[in-house]
Design an enzyme around this catalytic site. Structure first.
Site, PDB file in Angstrom:
ATOM      1  N   ASP A 266     -13.969  -4.657  13.569  1.00 37.58           N
ATOM      2  CA  ASP A 266     -12.629  -4.435  14.106  1.00 37.58           C
ATOM      3  C   ASP A 266     -12.581  -4.732  15.604  1.00 37.58           C
ATOM      4  O   ASP A 266     -11.599  -5.297  16.096  1.00 37.58           O
ATOM      5  CB  ASP A 266     -12.155  -3.012  13.835  1.00 37.58           C
TER       6      ASP A 266
ATOM      7  N   LYS B 242       0.845  -1.196   0.000  1.00 43.09           N
ATOM      8  CA  LYS B 242       0.000   0.000   0.000  1.00 43.09           C
ATOM      9  C   LYS B 242       0.876   1.240   0.000  1.00 43.09           C
ATOM     10  O   LYS B 242       1.923   1.274   0.640  1.00 43.09           O
ATOM     11  CB  LYS B 242      -0.871   0.049   1.264  1.00 43.09           C
TER      12      LYS B 242
END
Length: 189
Positions: free
Chosen positions: A169, A72
């Site tokens: 999460d 990324k």
């Protein structure tokens, strides 16, 4: 652009060299040829994503299994955020270590996060927008989620009040659980 190697093998902090005048400023954010030369292999953007968050939103810790793996190139395009990248490559000399970087739209700093890393951020302002330039396209079912509040990692998010965090999460497994499932990438030089 200036490339700064971090203590995490392969991870970079990239700072722009702005040209300023009375109108404002200009800087290059990504030059793939220069990045590829710096990391020693091609980086070819396959997908670009944006995430917009309100202040005190915690997103992550996310990674991608190999295959396909996913490098990324991350930058803040609006607002400000505290970014944390974690080396999760088994056998890495920096396994479990992290780098914290404050990213702002005005500063233009970017991060190169290699395959095998976990990544997350805490938004510091409302309407914060982060850009992800991905080296591979998203493949459903390959994401690795690790609880960003895992005590083993003890990441310094720096929030004053408990952050807004997604149910996914918050319920993510710990690093030890992900490691036991055999989902982490092996480190190679």
């Amino acid at each position: 652009m200036k490339f700064h190697h971090t203590e995490l093998p392969g991870a970079l902090v990239i700072t722009p060299e702005p040209i300023a005048d009375e109108r404002g400023s200009f800087f290059e954010n990504l030059r793939t040829e220069a990045l590829s030369e710096e990391i020693g292999r091609p980086f070819r953007p396959a997908q670009i994503n944006y995430s917009v968050s309100r202040r005190n939103t915690l997103r992550g810790l996310h990674g991608v299994r190999n295959p396909p793996g996913q490098a990324k190139y991350v930058t803040c395009v609006r607002g400000a955020l505290r970014d944390i990248m974690v080396d999760l490559r088994l056998g890495s000399p920096a396994y479990g270590k992290y780098v914290v970087t404050e990213l702002t739209a005005a500063g233009g700093t970017a991060l190169y996060i290699p395959e095998g890393f976990g990544h997350g951020f805490l938004s510091l302002t409302d309407d914060t927008c982060i850009s992800y330039v991905l080296g591979t396209a998203h493949v459903p079912g390959t994401q690795i989620d690790i609880n960003p509040l895992d005590p083993e990692l003890n990441l310094p998010w720096g929030f004053d009040e408990f952050p807004l965090i997604s149910a996914k999460d918050a319920a993510a497994p710990t690093l030890a659980e992900v490691r036991a499932q055999g989902l982490l990438l092996e480190y190679t030089d």
